[in-house]
Design a protein around this motif. Structure first.
Motif, PDB file in Angstrom:
ATOM      1  N   GLU A   8       0.825  -1.211   0.000  1.00  0.00           N
ATOM      2  CA  GLU A   8       0.000   0.000   0.000  1.00  0.00           C
ATOM      3  C   GLU A   8       0.862   1.267   0.000  1.00  0.00           C
ATOM      4  O   GLU A   8       0.494   2.278  -0.588  1.00  0.00           O
ATOM      5  CB  GLU A   8      -0.963   0.020   1.192  1.00  0.00           C
ATOM      6  N   SER A   9       2.035   1.207   0.638  1.00  0.00           N
ATOM      7  CA  SER A   9       2.860   2.417   0.727  1.00  0.00           C
ATOM      8  C   SER A   9       3.594   2.733  -0.583  1.00  0.00           C
ATOM      9  O   SER A   9       4.155   3.808  -0.751  1.00  0.00           O
ATOM     10  CB  SER A   9       3.851   2.315   1.887  1.00  0.00           C
ATOM     11  N   SER A  41     -10.594  -2.789   1.720  1.00  0.00           N
ATOM     12  CA  SER A  41     -10.191  -1.397   1.519  1.00  0.00           C
ATOM     13  C   SER A  41     -10.100  -1.157   0.026  1.00  0.00           C
ATOM     14  O   SER A  41     -10.172  -2.089  -0.766  1.00  0.00           O
ATOM     15  CB  SER A  41      -8.823  -1.158   2.150  1.00  0.00           C
ATOM     16  N   LYS A  64       2.290   3.523  -3.173  1.00  0.00           N
ATOM     17  CA  LYS A  64       1.587   4.602  -3.893  1.00  0.00           C
ATOM     18  C   LYS A  64       2.271   5.956  -3.686  1.00  0.00           C
ATOM     19  O   LYS A  64       2.045   6.889  -4.441  1.00  0.00           O
ATOM     20  CB  LYS A  64       0.110   4.658  -3.517  1.00  0.00           C
ATOM     21  N   GLY A 115      -7.445   0.319  -1.711  1.00  0.00           N
ATOM     22  CA  GLY A 115      -6.100   0.799  -2.018  1.00  0.00           C
ATOM     23  C   GLY A 115      -5.481   0.116  -3.229  1.00  0.00           C
ATOM     24  O   GLY A 115      -6.176  -0.370  -4.126  1.00  0.00           O
ATOM     25  N   VAL A 116      -4.155   0.088  -3.228  1.00  0.00           N
ATOM     26  CA  VAL A 116      -3.373  -0.452  -4.344  1.00  0.00           C
ATOM     27  C   VAL A 116      -3.742  -1.913  -4.641  1.00  0.00           C
ATOM     28  O   VAL A 116      -3.877  -2.306  -5.798  1.00  0.00           O
ATOM     29  CB  VAL A 116      -1.860  -0.358  -4.011  1.00  0.00           C
TER      30      VAL A 116
END
Ligand SMILES: Nc1ncnc2c1ncn2[C@@H]1O[C@H](COP(=O)(O)OP(=O)(O)O)[C@@H](O)[C@H]1O
Ligand SMILES: [Mg+2]
Length: 251
Positions: free
Chosen positions: A91-92, A126, A94, A128-129
């Motif tokens: 996720e980080s 979620s 991004k 997210g990515v």
């Protein structure tokens, strides 16, 4: 090959339970499957009695690994790619300006010839990515909806995401709604089912998955419902659901 993301931003609605047991039901119908755990909580593997090792789908994102290096055979007809220990780090990415970050899984699935009838992806709760990667790779989505009163609220939020995404990708997803944790004697369950039928006629798979204790118990033994309690309502429901998906049976 049908590539399907099992998705709902709400947690606890039965995404992992559905991925696990629907996969085994489809395998019982002689289908060949690849299942991918995209939730950093890594519960899909545990449900098959598989302890996460070195190889996981995290390596697709963090090390550009090939699918063929990551999959393990967990049951007859079922290969799995587990989450891997570092999936939460994805996720980080991004914040790192990487190109085609949303397409990593799509691209990884495309580079090798694969002989599966289905690819099922268990998504995190979620948007997210990881969920984007599942959607960019998928043509279809299974949306489990549990029969509690906030369920429909969550569904309408998801649909607005789909509307934007479909416009951006210039293609439509085939959506399959599944009623999960259904209590046949509870008024609320019946109301949620009727609403789903009203809003998503033709997209609601015909079988509702009943609340069933054996479905909740089986993962802690590393067994699917067909191994833990083959005569349970849960086993019956997931086999019927597999046939719904194969035959296109809807309400
Ligand atoms: N039909 C069902 N009957 C009984 N328990 C269920 C059923 N479906 C899911 N559960 C239980 O509910 C919890 C959440 O289900 P899970 O599949 O992990 O949801 P998600 O992946 O959407 O977060 C788990 O403890 C699971 O065992
Ligand atoms: Mg889950």
């Amino acid at each position: 090959m049908r590539t399907i993301a099992v998705m709902n931003q709400k947690g606890g609605v039965g995404k992992t339970t559905t991925t696990l047991n629907l996969a085994h039901a489809l395998a019982k119908r002689d289908k060949r499957l690849l299942i991918i755990d995209l939730d950093p909580q890594a519960q899909l593997g545990l449900g098959f009695g598989y302890r996460d090792g070195e190889q996981g789908v995290d390596k697709v994102f963090l090390e550009s690994a090939l699918i063929s290096e990551l999959r393990v055979n967990v049951r007859k007809g079922i290969d799995m790619i587990s989450a891997g220990r570092s999936l939460a780090e994805v996720e980080s990415l991004k914040h790192s300006n990487q190109s085609r970050l949303g397409w990593r899984l799509h691209d990884a699935l495309k580079v090798e010839a694969m002989d599966y009838d289905f690819i099922l992806m268990d998504c995190p709760p979620s948007s997210g990515v990881l969920s984007m990667n599942a959607l960019f790779a998928a043509q279809e989505v299974i949306i489990p909806v549990s029969s509690d009163y906030l369920a429909l609220h969550g569904v309408s939020r998801m649909l607005s995401i789909f509307i934007r995404l479909e416009a951006a990708l210039k293609r439509k997803f085939t959506k399959h709604f599944v009623m999960t944790r259904y209590h046949s004697r509870r008024k609320l369950s019946k109301e949620v089912l009727l609403k789903l039928q009203e809003y998503f006629s033709g997209q609601l798979l015909a079988t509702s998955i009943h609340e069933c204790v054996a479905l909740a118990e089986s993962p802690s033994f590393g067994k699917t419902i067909f191994e833990y309690s083959a005569s349970s309502r849960g086993a019956e429901d997931y086999l019927l659901l597999a046939d719904d998906l194969l035959l296109g049976r809807t309400l």
